[in-house]
Design an enzyme around this catalytic site. Sequence first.
Site, PDB file in Angstrom:
ATOM      1  CG  HIS A 496      39.447  20.370  13.426  1.00  0.00           C
ATOM      2  ND1 HIS A 496      39.494  20.591  14.951  1.00  0.00           N
ATOM      3  CD2 HIS A 496      39.972  18.959  12.909  1.00  0.00           C
ATOM      4  CE1 HIS A 496      40.423  19.454  15.462  1.00  0.00           C
ATOM      5  NE2 HIS A 496      40.341  18.819  14.690  1.00  0.00           N
TER       6      HIS A 496
HETATM    7  C1  FAD Z   1      44.883  13.943   9.875  1.00  0.00           C
HETATM    8  C2  FAD Z   1      43.713  14.665  10.013  1.00  0.00           C
HETATM    9  C3  FAD Z   1      43.211  14.794  11.641  1.00  0.00           C
HETATM   10  C4  FAD Z   1      42.497  14.880  12.206  1.00  0.00           C
HETATM   11  N1  FAD Z   1      42.411  15.372  14.354  1.00  0.00           N
HETATM   12  C5  FAD Z   1      40.787  15.148  14.198  1.00  0.00           C
HETATM   13  C6  FAD Z   1      40.854  14.469  16.204  1.00  0.00           C
HETATM   14  O1  FAD Z   1      41.766  14.019  16.556  1.00  0.00           O
HETATM   15  N2  FAD Z   1      39.435  14.590  16.479  1.00  0.00           N
HETATM   16  C7  FAD Z   1      38.458  15.206  15.706  1.00  0.00           C
HETATM   17  O2  FAD Z   1      37.495  15.321  15.866  1.00  0.00           O
HETATM   18  N3  FAD Z   1      38.974  15.443  13.872  1.00  0.00           N
HETATM   19  C8  FAD Z   1      39.860  15.543  14.034  1.00  0.00           C
HETATM   20  N4  FAD Z   1      40.400  15.414  12.343  1.00  0.00           N
HETATM   21  C9  FAD Z   1      38.862  15.713  10.935  1.00  0.00           C
HETATM   22  C10 FAD Z   1      37.500  14.690  11.216  1.00  0.00           C
HETATM   23  O3  FAD Z   1      38.548  13.636  10.846  1.00  0.00           O
HETATM   24  C11 FAD Z   1      37.198  14.920   9.968  1.00  0.00           C
HETATM   25  O4  FAD Z   1      36.248  16.942  10.371  1.00  0.00           O
HETATM   26  C12 FAD Z   1      36.161  14.624   9.784  1.00  0.00           C
HETATM   27  O5  FAD Z   1      36.155  13.531   9.110  1.00  0.00           O
HETATM   28  C13 FAD Z   1      35.497  14.841   7.650  1.00  0.00           C
HETATM   29  O6  FAD Z   1      34.173  13.968   7.533  1.00  0.00           O
HETATM   30  P1  FAD Z   1      32.976  14.884   6.551  1.00  0.00           P
HETATM   31  O7  FAD Z   1      32.561  13.754   7.023  1.00  0.00           O
HETATM   32  O8  FAD Z   1      33.154  16.091   6.234  1.00  0.00           O
HETATM   33  O9  FAD Z   1      34.471  14.177   5.422  1.00  0.00           O
HETATM   34  P2  FAD Z   1      35.001  12.998   5.065  1.00  0.00           P
HETATM   35  O10 FAD Z   1      35.125  12.054   6.172  1.00  0.00           O
HETATM   36  O11 FAD Z   1      36.465  12.952   4.233  1.00  0.00           O
HETATM   37  O12 FAD Z   1      34.628  12.389   4.109  1.00  0.00           O
HETATM   38  C14 FAD Z   1      34.168  12.690   2.834  1.00  0.00           C
HETATM   39  C15 FAD Z   1      34.233  10.957   1.833  1.00  0.00           C
HETATM   40  O13 FAD Z   1      33.911  11.302   0.481  1.00  0.00           O
HETATM   41  C16 FAD Z   1      34.579  10.891   0.007  1.00  0.00           C
HETATM   42  N5  FAD Z   1      34.753  11.574  -1.547  1.00  0.00           N
HETATM   43  C17 FAD Z   1      35.437  12.771  -2.043  1.00  0.00           C
HETATM   44  N6  FAD Z   1      34.567  13.239  -3.289  1.00  0.00           N
HETATM   45  C18 FAD Z   1      34.303  11.456  -3.785  1.00  0.00           C
HETATM   46  C19 FAD Z   1      33.923  11.780  -5.224  1.00  0.00           C
HETATM   47  N7  FAD Z   1      33.515  12.937  -6.099  1.00  0.00           N
HETATM   48  N8  FAD Z   1      32.672  10.000  -5.547  1.00  0.00           N
HETATM   49  C20 FAD Z   1      33.151   9.274  -4.530  1.00  0.00           C
HETATM   50  N9  FAD Z   1      33.582   9.470  -2.966  1.00  0.00           N
HETATM   51  C21 FAD Z   1      34.212  10.317  -2.292  1.00  0.00           C
HETATM   52  C22 FAD Z   1      35.864  10.817   0.631  1.00  0.00           C
HETATM   53  O14 FAD Z   1      36.777   9.520  -0.450  1.00  0.00           O
HETATM   54  C23 FAD Z   1      35.746  10.242   1.727  1.00  0.00           C
HETATM   55  O15 FAD Z   1      35.885   9.337   1.947  1.00  0.00           O
HETATM   56  C24 FAD Z   1      41.258  15.949  11.821  1.00  0.00           C
HETATM   57  C25 FAD Z   1      41.344  15.538  10.613  1.00  0.00           C
HETATM   58  C26 FAD Z   1      42.591  14.879   9.674  1.00  0.00           C
HETATM   59  C27 FAD Z   1      42.773  14.694   8.361  1.00  0.00           C
END
Ligand code: FAD
Length: 557
Positions: A496
Amino acid sequence: MSVGWWTLFAAAFAAGFLFFHGFAATDTAPNYSFVHNATSAPTVSYYDYIVVGGGTAGCPLVATLSQKATVLLLERGGSPYGNPNITKMTRFGAALSDLSRSSPSQRFISEDGVINSRARVLGGGSCLNAGFYTRASTDFVKQAGWDGRLVNESYQWVEKLVAFEPPLGQWQSAVRDGLLEAGVLPFNGFTYDHIYGTKVGGTIFDQQGFRHTAADLLEYANPSGLTVLLHASVHKILFAVEGRKKPKARGVVFRDARGAKHKAYLKKGSKNEIIISAGALGSPQLLMLSGVGPAEHLKSHNIRLVLEQPRVGQGMSDNPMNAVFIPSPIPVEVSLIQVVGITRFGSYIEAAGGENFAGGASAPSMFSPEAITEAVEYRNNLQEAALRGGFIIEKVTGPISTGHLELRTRNPNDNPSVTFNYFKDSRDLQRCVQGIQTIEKIVESKPFSKFRYDFLSWPVLLNMTANAPLNLLPKHYNPSMPLEVYCKDTVMTIWHYHGGCQVGKVVDHDYKVLGVDSLRVIDGSTFSVSPGTNPQATVMMLGRYMGVKILRERVAN
Ligand SMILES: Cc1cc2nc3c(=O)[nH]c(=O)nc-3n(C[C@H](O)[C@H](O)[C@H](O)COP(=O)(O)OP(=O)(O)OC[C@H]3O[C@@H](n4cnc5c(N)ncnc54)[C@H](O)[C@@H]3O)c2cc1C
Ligand SMILES: *[C@@H]1O[C@H](CO)[C@@H](O)[C@H](O)[C@H]1NC(C)=O
Ligand SMILES: *[C@@H]1O[C@H](CO)[C@@H](O)[C@H](O)[C@H]1NC(C)=O
Ligand SMILES: *[C@@H]1O[C@H](CO)[C@@H](O)[C@H](O)[C@H]1NC(C)=O
Ligand SMILES: *[C@@H]1O[C@H](CO)[C@@H](O)[C@H](O)[C@H]1NC(C)=O
Ligand SMILES: *[C@@H]1O[C@H](CO)[C@@H](O)[C@H](O)[C@H]1NC(C)=O
């Protein structure tokens, strides 16, 4: 010749497998007409909005913006559809331990010595995570300064497509009843709401165990307003600087899977914007690569300064997770997180169980390549029966301890260096200790008794977990030591991690990057505290919420 036979046999087997087991009704890939491979993109193109990162926040954001504007979404990873490592609950861990370049997860190891993962796929972290779906508290919403009604509408918009009530098995039920006996009260039943006590939360896995992700929210998109490019790595944001008071974001440079360079620019129009949704690591990394960050640090990487912003990459936090593994004399259903205890002392108790989780690929998925050999040996040395069981974990809220992120290279595909400083603040450590004490009460509770061996006493259980190779830290713990040592020795991540572009420090309350024009950051990097017991519901909600707000501003004059 024999190779030919093998190929034929393998193809026939694969076809049969897919036909009979692969695609149940719940696992059909949507036919998105707007998703393309970046290799087919023009060298130069123009849009009203350019969003970097098709993750948990990025997908709901573009689905919304496409209703009234032309939108380009650039995602460095591929499609989640048709990959059972993503779509099936029982494969949690397979994606995390896949270290190939095409894996939907990219492993990183923080400077703290904890093994971690970040998403690299359309749908982002929602394609890798444990699925638990639960909203932020009303206090969190108030403190964020959000419009409570629009927040609730946005949660509902998300829930309609991707949230489900989990089927509760015997082991999860025992954890629930153990939590109640341990005094984590009242019982709030099944709810998405964040309230003190014990509850059954939502999940993005449906009743058949198929995952629904943020990429599914693209079903809401207006296909004629949206272009999604996969395998599109953004290398930098381009700014107009000359003759302006503030630098203005005007375009992006991205590379496709063959390494070819493309540029996308904003169309003329004062409301048009670039929005970074690249996640807690990707967003501060991309700002720095684009010249917005700490001046000295950018200079050391030969990056031309656009705006000195020392707070980019500061305030990185990862909630420490500590677990106790409890072998079971009877089978334990395969489950990821379903039940949660929301305590008043600042730690959340969750659990995951099943032969698959304990003995399968997911336990070693937390391990580095160096530690995997050790992990395999560890598992082989356990009694077969001991592989049955489950983990009860606790997550420290907040946390209060923070760290920072720095570039290692100028390549956006490389991991930056991250330090989280787990347990640097003693209040985090205290919350962990109380969390472990609550887990002890659950394990010793009457409802849980059928799922543990009498001869494995609580100290033995702690000692067993503490001796597993969970991280790369030196080990000190033995059962005569205080729980503080256990917490520090066995610290893991619950994934997280957040911060790096925090509200009030790097972006304002409308998520606009301070000191530049036409640029926002909308994702988990903007939080200073992780919302809810688990963040994904609020990250998806935020994508929808900000999409609606931005469109309102667009049409208002
Ligand atoms: C293994 C795991 C288990 C988890 N379990 C839970 C759970 O059970 N419940 C829960 O609520 N949360 C859980 N989480 C946390 C939750 O999934 C994350 O907090 C959330 O997905 C983050 O979202 P975000 O949009 O900030 O980033 P992300 O979803 O990571 O999105 C960022 C995106 O940007 C892309 N990107 C990055 N840099 C670039 C670039 N330079 N050019 C183009 N694309 C790029 C990446 O490929 C990615 O697809 C878990 C996370 C993980 C990894
Ligand atoms: C997907 O949509 C396109 C265009 O509408 C169509 O040509 C194609 O047959 C569809 N494919 C599937 C598998 O439905
Ligand atoms: C996109 O194109 C690249 C280069 O041709 C190729 O390697 C990759 O597999 C393609 N991806 C998809 C999803 O078609
Ligand atoms: C699933 O994960 C395993 C290893 O964890 C890997 O070998 C396999 O190639 C992955 N499958 C797909 C379709 O990516
Ligand atoms: C939003 O929903 C929650 C319940 O999930 C409720 O407690 C809260 O009052 C609602 N807020 C508004 C502004 O309607
Ligand atoms: C703790 O575990 C280690 C390694 O398995 C073992 O050598 C040691 O005897 C155990 N200590 C206790 C008190 O159980």
